[in-house]
Write a protein that holds these residues in place. Structure first.
Motif, PDB file in Angstrom:
ATOM      1  N   ARG A  17      23.739  11.248   1.089  1.00  0.00           N
ATOM      2  CA  ARG A  17      24.429  10.453   1.942  1.00  0.00           C
ATOM      3  C   ARG A  17      23.857   8.991   2.191  1.00  0.00           C
ATOM      4  O   ARG A  17      24.592   8.062   2.409  1.00  0.00           O
ATOM      5  CB  ARG A  17      24.302  11.372   3.447  1.00  0.00           C
ATOM      6  CG  ARG A  17      25.008  12.658   3.430  1.00  0.00           C
ATOM      7  CD  ARG A  17      26.476  12.380   3.039  1.00  0.00           C
ATOM      8  NE  ARG A  17      27.121  13.798   2.843  1.00  0.00           N
ATOM      9  CZ  ARG A  17      28.432  13.794   2.636  1.00  0.00           C
ATOM     10  NH1 ARG A  17      29.305  12.913   2.320  1.00  0.00           N
ATOM     11  NH2 ARG A  17      29.079  15.027   2.838  1.00  0.00           N
ATOM     12  N   LEU A  18      22.446   8.826   2.179  1.00  0.00           N
ATOM     13  CA  LEU A  18      21.983   7.460   2.284  1.00  0.00           C
ATOM     14  C   LEU A  18      22.290   6.644   1.389  1.00  0.00           C
ATOM     15  O   LEU A  18      22.777   5.384   1.363  1.00  0.00           O
ATOM     16  CB  LEU A  18      20.265   7.625   2.223  1.00  0.00           C
ATOM     17  CG  LEU A  18      19.578   6.372   2.376  1.00  0.00           C
ATOM     18  CD1 LEU A  18      20.154   5.377   3.746  1.00  0.00           C
ATOM     19  CD2 LEU A  18      18.420   6.364   2.408  1.00  0.00           C
ATOM     20  N   ALA A  19      22.600   7.134   0.068  1.00  0.00           N
ATOM     21  CA  ALA A  19      23.040   6.392  -1.269  1.00  0.00           C
ATOM     22  C   ALA A  19      24.376   5.786  -1.143  1.00  0.00           C
ATOM     23  O   ALA A  19      24.705   5.121  -1.474  1.00  0.00           O
ATOM     24  CB  ALA A  19      22.848   7.199  -2.632  1.00  0.00           C
ATOM     25  N   VAL A  20      25.108   6.553  -0.046  1.00  0.00           N
ATOM     26  CA  VAL A  20      26.466   6.047   0.053  1.00  0.00           C
ATOM     27  C   VAL A  20      26.586   5.088   1.028  1.00  0.00           C
ATOM     28  O   VAL A  20      27.118   3.956   1.226  1.00  0.00           O
ATOM     29  CB  VAL A  20      27.398   7.200   0.379  1.00  0.00           C
ATOM     30  CG1 VAL A  20      28.900   6.800   0.666  1.00  0.00           C
ATOM     31  CG2 VAL A  20      27.580   8.127  -0.768  1.00  0.00           C
ATOM     32  N   ALA A  40      23.334  14.521   8.014  1.00  0.00           N
ATOM     33  CA  ALA A  40      22.507  14.595   7.284  1.00  0.00           C
ATOM     34  C   ALA A  40      20.980  14.631   7.580  1.00  0.00           C
ATOM     35  O   ALA A  40      20.214  15.422   7.282  1.00  0.00           O
ATOM     36  CB  ALA A  40      22.591  14.049   5.732  1.00  0.00           C
ATOM     37  N   CYS A  41      20.816  13.406   8.199  1.00  0.00           N
ATOM     38  CA  CYS A  41      19.238  13.430   8.910  1.00  0.00           C
ATOM     39  C   CYS A  41      18.805  14.551   9.738  1.00  0.00           C
ATOM     40  O   CYS A  41      17.708  15.090   9.794  1.00  0.00           O
ATOM     41  CB  CYS A  41      19.115  11.919   9.358  1.00  0.00           C
ATOM     42  SG  CYS A  41      18.899  10.697   8.083  1.00  0.00           S
ATOM     43  N   ASP A  42      19.929  14.837  10.609  1.00  0.00           N
ATOM     44  CA  ASP A  42      19.514  15.648  11.658  1.00  0.00           C
ATOM     45  C   ASP A  42      19.297  17.187  11.074  1.00  0.00           C
ATOM     46  O   ASP A  42      18.341  17.889  11.270  1.00  0.00           O
ATOM     47  CB  ASP A  42      20.775  15.815  12.598  1.00  0.00           C
ATOM     48  CG  ASP A  42      20.895  14.493  13.737  1.00  0.00           C
ATOM     49  OD1 ASP A  42      19.719  13.763  13.553  1.00  0.00           O
ATOM     50  OD2 ASP A  42      21.722  14.171  14.419  1.00  0.00           O
ATOM     51  N   ALA A  43      20.215  17.267  10.087  1.00  0.00           N
ATOM     52  CA  ALA A  43      20.074  18.676   9.377  1.00  0.00           C
ATOM     53  C   ALA A  43      18.792  18.934   8.637  1.00  0.00           C
ATOM     54  O   ALA A  43      18.193  19.950   8.566  1.00  0.00           O
ATOM     55  CB  ALA A  43      21.192  18.820   8.385  1.00  0.00           C
ATOM     56  N   LEU A  52      12.271  16.613  -6.017  1.00  0.00           N
ATOM     57  CA  LEU A  52      11.886  17.155  -4.865  1.00  0.00           C
ATOM     58  C   LEU A  52      10.663  17.447  -4.827  1.00  0.00           C
ATOM     59  O   LEU A  52       9.879  17.371  -5.854  1.00  0.00           O
ATOM     60  CB  LEU A  52      12.841  18.571  -4.709  1.00  0.00           C
ATOM     61  CG  LEU A  52      14.279  18.182  -4.564  1.00  0.00           C
ATOM     62  CD1 LEU A  52      15.060  19.642  -4.570  1.00  0.00           C
ATOM     63  CD2 LEU A  52      14.693  17.462  -3.077  1.00  0.00           C
ATOM     64  N   PRO A  53       9.882  17.609  -3.601  1.00  0.00           N
ATOM     65  CA  PRO A  53       8.600  17.704  -3.325  1.00  0.00           C
ATOM     66  C   PRO A  53       7.614  18.166  -4.665  1.00  0.00           C
ATOM     67  O   PRO A  53       6.738  17.906  -5.079  1.00  0.00           O
ATOM     68  CB  PRO A  53       8.434  18.358  -2.188  1.00  0.00           C
ATOM     69  CG  PRO A  53       9.400  17.745  -1.205  1.00  0.00           C
ATOM     70  CD  PRO A  53      10.682  17.866  -2.477  1.00  0.00           C
ATOM     71  N   TYR A  73      15.492  23.815   3.237  1.00  0.00           N
ATOM     72  CA  TYR A  73      15.111  22.323   3.212  1.00  0.00           C
ATOM     73  C   TYR A  73      15.394  21.515   2.263  1.00  0.00           C
ATOM     74  O   TYR A  73      15.674  20.246   2.085  1.00  0.00           O
ATOM     75  CB  TYR A  73      13.717  22.551   3.611  1.00  0.00           C
ATOM     76  CG  TYR A  73      13.043  21.111   3.036  1.00  0.00           C
ATOM     77  CD1 TYR A  73      13.116  19.826   3.804  1.00  0.00           C
ATOM     78  CD2 TYR A  73      12.135  20.999   2.005  1.00  0.00           C
ATOM     79  CE1 TYR A  73      12.530  18.839   3.676  1.00  0.00           C
ATOM     80  CE2 TYR A  73      11.632  20.027   1.585  1.00  0.00           C
ATOM     81  CZ  TYR A  73      11.564  18.853   2.175  1.00  0.00           C
ATOM     82  OH  TYR A  73      11.246  17.650   1.704  1.00  0.00           O
ATOM     83  N   ARG A  74      15.286  22.196   0.977  1.00  0.00           N
ATOM     84  CA  ARG A  74      15.382  21.323  -0.255  1.00  0.00           C
ATOM     85  C   ARG A  74      16.924  20.883  -0.318  1.00  0.00           C
ATOM     86  O   ARG A  74      17.361  19.809  -0.828  1.00  0.00           O
ATOM     87  CB  ARG A  74      15.214  22.080  -1.530  1.00  0.00           C
ATOM     88  CG  ARG A  74      13.507  22.385  -1.631  1.00  0.00           C
ATOM     89  CD  ARG A  74      13.057  23.024  -2.609  1.00  0.00           C
ATOM     90  NE  ARG A  74      13.167  22.404  -3.910  1.00  0.00           N
ATOM     91  CZ  ARG A  74      12.436  22.477  -5.014  1.00  0.00           C
ATOM     92  NH1 ARG A  74      11.415  23.319  -5.051  1.00  0.00           N
ATOM     93  NH2 ARG A  74      12.776  21.879  -6.296  1.00  0.00           N
ATOM     94  N   ALA A  75      17.983  21.948  -0.059  1.00  0.00           N
ATOM     95  CA  ALA A  75      19.323  21.329   0.094  1.00  0.00           C
ATOM     96  C   ALA A  75      19.465  20.545   0.990  1.00  0.00           C
ATOM     97  O   ALA A  75      20.336  19.511   0.807  1.00  0.00           O
ATOM     98  CB  ALA A  75      20.148  22.804   0.436  1.00  0.00           C
ATOM     99  N   ALA A  76      18.879  20.596   2.174  1.00  0.00           N
ATOM    100  CA  ALA A  76      19.063  19.717   3.197  1.00  0.00           C
ATOM    101  C   ALA A  76      18.595  17.984   2.672  1.00  0.00           C
ATOM    102  O   ALA A  76      19.101  17.156   3.048  1.00  0.00           O
ATOM    103  CB  ALA A  76      18.507  19.717   4.358  1.00  0.00           C
ATOM    104  N   GLN A  77      17.622  18.180   2.160  1.00  0.00           N
ATOM    105  CA  GLN A  77      16.870  16.986   1.571  1.00  0.00           C
ATOM    106  C   GLN A  77      17.786  16.075   0.670  1.00  0.00           C
ATOM    107  O   GLN A  77      18.011  14.864   0.624  1.00  0.00           O
ATOM    108  CB  GLN A  77      15.596  17.324   1.033  1.00  0.00           C
ATOM    109  CG  GLN A  77      14.804  16.117   0.429  1.00  0.00           C
ATOM    110  CD  GLN A  77      13.527  16.403  -0.105  1.00  0.00           C
ATOM    111  OE1 GLN A  77      13.686  17.127  -1.119  1.00  0.00           O
ATOM    112  NE2 GLN A  77      12.432  15.664   0.098  1.00  0.00           N
TER     113      GLN A  77
END
Length: 209
Positions: free
Chosen positions: A68-71, A152-155, A28-29, A58-62
Motif C-alpha cells: 500500500r505504501l508503494a502505491v 494497512a498500517c493499522d492492521a 520479511l524479517p 503479521y507477515r501477511a499484514a506487513q
C-alpha cells in the motif's frame, strides 16, 4: 500539504528511516536471520500453533503495508510546494525596511503603511480559499490510496500488538519476537546488541528444534 487522515503523524510525515525501510523491504524479517539447522539427536520440537498463526497474520499484514505504501508514496511525494501539480500558495504581504531613526512603534507603522491591516486580512482570506482548493485537489490526486495505506498500517500495528502480547512457548518463537522488535523498531534499539541476543537465542533454539 499534509495528509491528515491518520495517525501519530500522517504518512507523508513519517520519519524517513521508517518510510525508507518499508519502501526498500523486499524480504520479511526471518530472511535476515534464518533458523538454524536442527542439531543431530536433538529433542522433538515444541510446537506453538497460536504463535505460528499470529506470526503468519503479521507477515501477511506487513506485506500489505509495504504494498500500500508503494502505491501511496509516489503520489504523495509528487505533491507539494514547487510541484507543477499544485497551485502556488498566496504570497504574504511585505513591509518596507524600518527607519531606525524613528521610535520603534512609529517605524513599524510607517514601514507597514496605512493599509497593512486590510492587506493582511485579504491575504488570510486568499490563503484560506487556496487551502480549501489545495486540499480538494490533493484528495483527488491521491484518491483512496492514503486511506488504504492507513488501514494497512493499522492492521499491521494490530498484528504486531497481538504477536508481542503472546507468551512464547519456544526459543525459536522468542528469536522471531526479538527479530520483529529489531525490524520494526531498529532506529530505537541498539542493533548490534539485538543481533547478538538473537544469535544467542538461535543457538539455544537449535537444541530444541
Amino acid at each position: 500539504m499534509a495528509f491528515s487522515a491518520i495517525e501519530p503523524a500522517p504518512p507523508a510525515q513519517m520519519p524517513t528511516s521508517r518510510r525508507a525501510l518499508l519502501m526498500g523491504m523486499v524480504a520479511l524479517p526471518l530472511a535476515a536471520c534464518p533458523a538454524p539447522v536442527p542439531a543431530a539427536g536433538a529433542a522433538p520440537a515444541v510446537s506453538d500453533p497460536e504463535w505460528d498463526r499470529l506470526y503468519a497474520a503479521y507477515r501477511a499484514a506487513q506485506v500489505e503495508e509495504v504494498e500500500r505504501l508503494a502505491v501511496f508514496a509516489p503520489l504523495d511525494d509528487a505533491w507539494g510546494p514547487g510541484s507543477a501539480l499544485c497551485e502556488p500558495e498566496p504570497t504574504r504581504p511585505t513591509i518596507a525596511p524600518y527607519d531606525m531613526s524613528l521610535p520603534i512603534g512609529e517605524a513599524i507603522a510607517v514601514a507597514a503603511g496605512p493599509d497593512w491591516e486590510a492587506r493582511w486580512e485579504a491575504y488570510e482570506a486568499d490563503k484560506a480559499a487556496w487551502k480549501a482548493r489545495d486540499d480538494a485537489a490533493y484528495a483527488a490526486h491521491v484518491g483512496d490510496t492514503g486511506d488504504r495505506y492507513e488501514a494497512a498500517c493499522d492492521a499491521c500495528s494490530a498484528a504486531v500488538t497481538a504477536l508481542m502480547g503472546h507468551p512464547v512457548a519456544t526459543l525459536s518463537a522468542l528469536a522471531e519476537k526479538a527479530e520483529l522488535i529489531l525490524t520494526r523498531y531498529g532506529d530505537t534499539v541498539d542493533g548490534d546488541d539485538a543481533k547478538t541476543l538473537i544469535a544467542d537465542i538461535r543457538r539455544l533454539a537449535a537444541g530444541e528444534a
